[in-house]
Design a protein around this motif. Sequence first.
Motif, PDB file in Angstrom:
ATOM      1  N   LEU A   1       0.826  -1.208   0.000  1.00  0.00           N
ATOM      2  CA  LEU A   1       0.000   0.000   0.000  1.00  0.00           C
ATOM      3  C   LEU A   1       0.862   1.262   0.000  1.00  0.00           C
ATOM      4  O   LEU A   1       0.553   2.230  -0.692  1.00  0.00           O
ATOM      5  CB  LEU A   1      -0.946  -0.005   1.203  1.00  0.00           C
ATOM      6  CG  LEU A   1      -2.009  -1.104   1.172  1.00  0.00           C
ATOM      7  CD1 LEU A   1      -2.748  -1.166   2.501  1.00  0.00           C
ATOM      8  CD2 LEU A   1      -2.972  -0.885   0.020  1.00  0.00           C
ATOM      9  N   ASN A   2       1.958   1.224   0.734  1.00  0.00           N
ATOM     10  CA  ASN A   2       2.853   2.373   0.753  1.00  0.00           C
ATOM     11  C   ASN A   2       3.433   2.635  -0.638  1.00  0.00           C
ATOM     12  O   ASN A   2       3.481   3.780  -1.094  1.00  0.00           O
ATOM     13  CB  ASN A   2       3.970   2.162   1.772  1.00  0.00           C
ATOM     14  CG  ASN A   2       4.813   3.395   1.935  1.00  0.00           C
ATOM     15  OD1 ASN A   2       5.683   3.662   1.109  1.00  0.00           O
ATOM     16  ND2 ASN A   2       4.558   4.143   2.988  1.00  0.00           N
ATOM     17  N   LYS A   3       3.850   1.584  -1.320  1.00  0.00           N
ATOM     18  CA  LYS A   3       4.388   1.741  -2.674  1.00  0.00           C
ATOM     19  C   LYS A   3       3.326   2.267  -3.631  1.00  0.00           C
ATOM     20  O   LYS A   3       3.613   3.104  -4.478  1.00  0.00           O
ATOM     21  CB  LYS A   3       4.960   0.423  -3.183  1.00  0.00           C
ATOM     22  CG  LYS A   3       6.282   0.086  -2.538  1.00  0.00           C
ATOM     23  CD  LYS A   3       6.844  -1.215  -3.042  1.00  0.00           C
ATOM     24  CE  LYS A   3       8.137  -1.515  -2.314  1.00  0.00           C
ATOM     25  NZ  LYS A   3       8.711  -2.791  -2.684  1.00  0.00           N
ATOM     26  N   GLU A   4       2.102   1.780  -3.490  1.00  0.00           N
ATOM     27  CA  GLU A   4       1.013   2.277  -4.344  1.00  0.00           C
ATOM     28  C   GLU A   4       0.777   3.768  -4.114  1.00  0.00           C
ATOM     29  O   GLU A   4       0.611   4.523  -5.069  1.00  0.00           O
ATOM     30  CB  GLU A   4      -0.290   1.506  -4.069  1.00  0.00           C
ATOM     31  CG  GLU A   4      -0.446   0.269  -4.886  1.00  0.00           C
ATOM     32  CD  GLU A   4      -1.878  -0.247  -4.850  1.00  0.00           C
ATOM     33  OE1 GLU A   4      -2.812   0.525  -4.550  1.00  0.00           O
ATOM     34  OE2 GLU A   4      -2.056  -1.437  -5.139  1.00  0.00           O
ATOM     35  N   MET A   5       0.767   4.189  -2.854  1.00  0.00           N
ATOM     36  CA  MET A   5       0.510   5.599  -2.551  1.00  0.00           C
ATOM     37  C   MET A   5       1.644   6.499  -3.029  1.00  0.00           C
ATOM     38  O   MET A   5       1.393   7.588  -3.544  1.00  0.00           O
ATOM     39  CB  MET A   5       0.295   5.785  -1.048  1.00  0.00           C
ATOM     40  CG  MET A   5      -1.011   5.224  -0.552  1.00  0.00           C
ATOM     41  SD  MET A   5      -1.314   5.579   1.193  1.00  0.00           S
ATOM     42  CE  MET A   5      -0.114   4.533   2.004  1.00  0.00           C
TER      43      MET A   5
ATOM     44  N   THR B   1       4.295  18.593  -3.506  1.00  0.00           N
ATOM     45  CA  THR B   1       4.923  19.667  -2.752  1.00  0.00           C
ATOM     46  C   THR B   1       4.989  19.295  -1.277  1.00  0.00           C
ATOM     47  O   THR B   1       5.430  20.085  -0.464  1.00  0.00           O
ATOM     48  CB  THR B   1       4.139  20.981  -2.912  1.00  0.00           C
ATOM     49  OG1 THR B   1       2.798  20.754  -2.471  1.00  0.00           O
ATOM     50  CG2 THR B   1       4.153  21.455  -4.337  1.00  0.00           C
ATOM     51  N   GLY B   2       4.547  18.139  -0.932  1.00  0.00           N
ATOM     52  CA  GLY B   2       4.663  17.650   0.429  1.00  0.00           C
ATOM     53  C   GLY B   2       3.394  17.129   1.050  1.00  0.00           C
ATOM     54  O   GLY B   2       3.436  16.218   1.854  1.00  0.00           O
ATOM     55  N   VAL B   3       2.256  17.688   0.696  1.00  0.00           N
ATOM     56  CA  VAL B   3       1.017  17.291   1.357  1.00  0.00           C
ATOM     57  C   VAL B   3       0.697  15.814   1.099  1.00  0.00           C
ATOM     58  O   VAL B   3       0.214  15.109   1.987  1.00  0.00           O
ATOM     59  CB  VAL B   3      -0.160  18.212   0.961  1.00  0.00           C
ATOM     60  CG1 VAL B   3      -0.577  18.014  -0.479  1.00  0.00           C
ATOM     61  CG2 VAL B   3      -1.335  18.001   1.899  1.00  0.00           C
ATOM     62  N   GLU B   4       0.982  15.335  -0.098  1.00  0.00           N
ATOM     63  CA  GLU B   4       0.697  13.936  -0.405  1.00  0.00           C
ATOM     64  C   GLU B   4       1.555  12.997   0.441  1.00  0.00           C
ATOM     65  O   GLU B   4       1.098  11.968   0.916  1.00  0.00           O
ATOM     66  CB  GLU B   4       0.910  13.637  -1.892  1.00  0.00           C
ATOM     67  CG  GLU B   4      -0.112  14.280  -2.798  1.00  0.00           C
ATOM     68  CD  GLU B   4       0.229  15.709  -3.201  1.00  0.00           C
ATOM     69  OE1 GLU B   4       1.233  16.261  -2.711  1.00  0.00           O
ATOM     70  OE2 GLU B   4      -0.525  16.286  -3.998  1.00  0.00           O
ATOM     71  N   PHE B   5       2.824  13.370   0.637  1.00  0.00           N
ATOM     72  CA  PHE B   5       3.701  12.526   1.441  1.00  0.00           C
ATOM     73  C   PHE B   5       3.330  12.583   2.918  1.00  0.00           C
ATOM     74  O   PHE B   5       3.467  11.592   3.636  1.00  0.00           O
ATOM     75  CB  PHE B   5       5.170  12.896   1.230  1.00  0.00           C
ATOM     76  CG  PHE B   5       5.691  12.365  -0.071  1.00  0.00           C
ATOM     77  CD1 PHE B   5       5.931  11.022  -0.237  1.00  0.00           C
ATOM     78  CD2 PHE B   5       5.911  13.212  -1.135  1.00  0.00           C
ATOM     79  CE1 PHE B   5       6.398  10.521  -1.442  1.00  0.00           C
ATOM     80  CE2 PHE B   5       6.380  12.728  -2.351  1.00  0.00           C
ATOM     81  CZ  PHE B   5       6.619  11.371  -2.498  1.00  0.00           C
ATOM     82  N   ARG B   6       2.849  13.728   3.386  1.00  0.00           N
ATOM     83  CA  ARG B   6       2.371  13.799   4.771  1.00  0.00           C
ATOM     84  C   ARG B   6       1.129  12.919   4.942  1.00  0.00           C
ATOM     85  O   ARG B   6       0.985  12.233   5.952  1.00  0.00           O
ATOM     86  CB  ARG B   6       2.094  15.247   5.168  1.00  0.00           C
ATOM     87  CG  ARG B   6       3.376  16.061   5.326  1.00  0.00           C
ATOM     88  CD  ARG B   6       3.120  17.418   5.941  1.00  0.00           C
ATOM     89  NE  ARG B   6       2.330  18.309   5.118  1.00  0.00           N
ATOM     90  CZ  ARG B   6       2.824  19.143   4.202  1.00  0.00           C
ATOM     91  NH1 ARG B   6       4.109  19.178   3.983  1.00  0.00           N
ATOM     92  NH2 ARG B   6       2.030  19.925   3.512  1.00  0.00           N
ATOM     93  N   ALA B   7       0.249  12.925   3.968  1.00  0.00           N
ATOM     94  CA  ALA B   7      -0.943  12.077   4.033  1.00  0.00           C
ATOM     95  C   ALA B   7      -0.550  10.600   3.985  1.00  0.00           C
ATOM     96  O   ALA B   7      -1.074   9.786   4.746  1.00  0.00           O
ATOM     97  CB  ALA B   7      -1.891  12.412   2.880  1.00  0.00           C
ATOM     98  N   THR B   8       0.390  10.271   3.108  1.00  0.00           N
ATOM     99  CA  THR B   8       0.871   8.889   3.011  1.00  0.00           C
ATOM    100  C   THR B   8       1.487   8.452   4.335  1.00  0.00           C
ATOM    101  O   THR B   8       1.267   7.336   4.796  1.00  0.00           O
ATOM    102  CB  THR B   8       1.898   8.755   1.872  1.00  0.00           C
ATOM    103  OG1 THR B   8       1.249   9.061   0.642  1.00  0.00           O
ATOM    104  CG2 THR B   8       2.471   7.358   1.797  1.00  0.00           C
ATOM    105  N   SER B   9       2.236   9.334   4.955  1.00  0.00           N
ATOM    106  CA  SER B   9       2.855   9.020   6.247  1.00  0.00           C
ATOM    107  C   SER B   9       1.794   8.750   7.308  1.00  0.00           C
ATOM    108  O   SER B   9       1.914   7.806   8.091  1.00  0.00           O
ATOM    109  CB  SER B   9       3.747  10.179   6.674  1.00  0.00           C
ATOM    110  OG  SER B   9       4.277   9.947   7.949  1.00  0.00           O
ATOM    111  N   ALA B  10       0.750   9.560   7.340  1.00  0.00           N
ATOM    112  CA  ALA B  10      -0.325   9.372   8.321  1.00  0.00           C
ATOM    113  C   ALA B  10      -1.033   8.036   8.101  1.00  0.00           C
ATOM    114  O   ALA B  10      -1.330   7.311   9.056  1.00  0.00           O
ATOM    115  CB  ALA B  10      -1.324  10.525   8.236  1.00  0.00           C
ATOM    116  N   ILE B  11      -1.280   7.704   6.850  1.00  0.00           N
ATOM    117  CA  ILE B  11      -1.926   6.416   6.532  1.00  0.00           C
ATOM    118  C   ILE B  11      -1.004   5.265   6.901  1.00  0.00           C
ATOM    119  O   ILE B  11      -1.429   4.256   7.463  1.00  0.00           O
ATOM    120  CB  ILE B  11      -2.338   6.367   5.046  1.00  0.00           C
ATOM    121  CG1 ILE B  11      -3.450   7.387   4.786  1.00  0.00           C
ATOM    122  CG2 ILE B  11      -2.777   4.952   4.642  1.00  0.00           C
ATOM    123  CD1 ILE B  11      -3.754   7.621   3.318  1.00  0.00           C
TER     124      ILE B  11
END
Length: 92
Positions: free
Chosen positions: A11-15, A25-35
Amino acid sequence: MGQNPLDIEHLNKEMTNLPMAQASTGVEFRATSAIDIALWDILGKVCGQPVWRMLGGQCWDKVRIYNTCAGTRYVRSNNIRPVSNWDLKSGE
């Protein structure tokens, strides 16, 4: 949604391979980190173990922390304000 939450690495690789994540710009990676953190928590609950034990065990008796939500000057003053005022717009 609809995938096995225990397949954390998949799932992490998919995200992180989504096109929008590649130009992030960062928001996607912060969301991925939270998930990712939530998925590890689910795995810990399924296994009946704390996440820190599943990731290799305890390394320290204490961990220093810091507060970045209220700005750099928040903890340097005696004027500790409630959470609702952390935006620092008044009296900065």
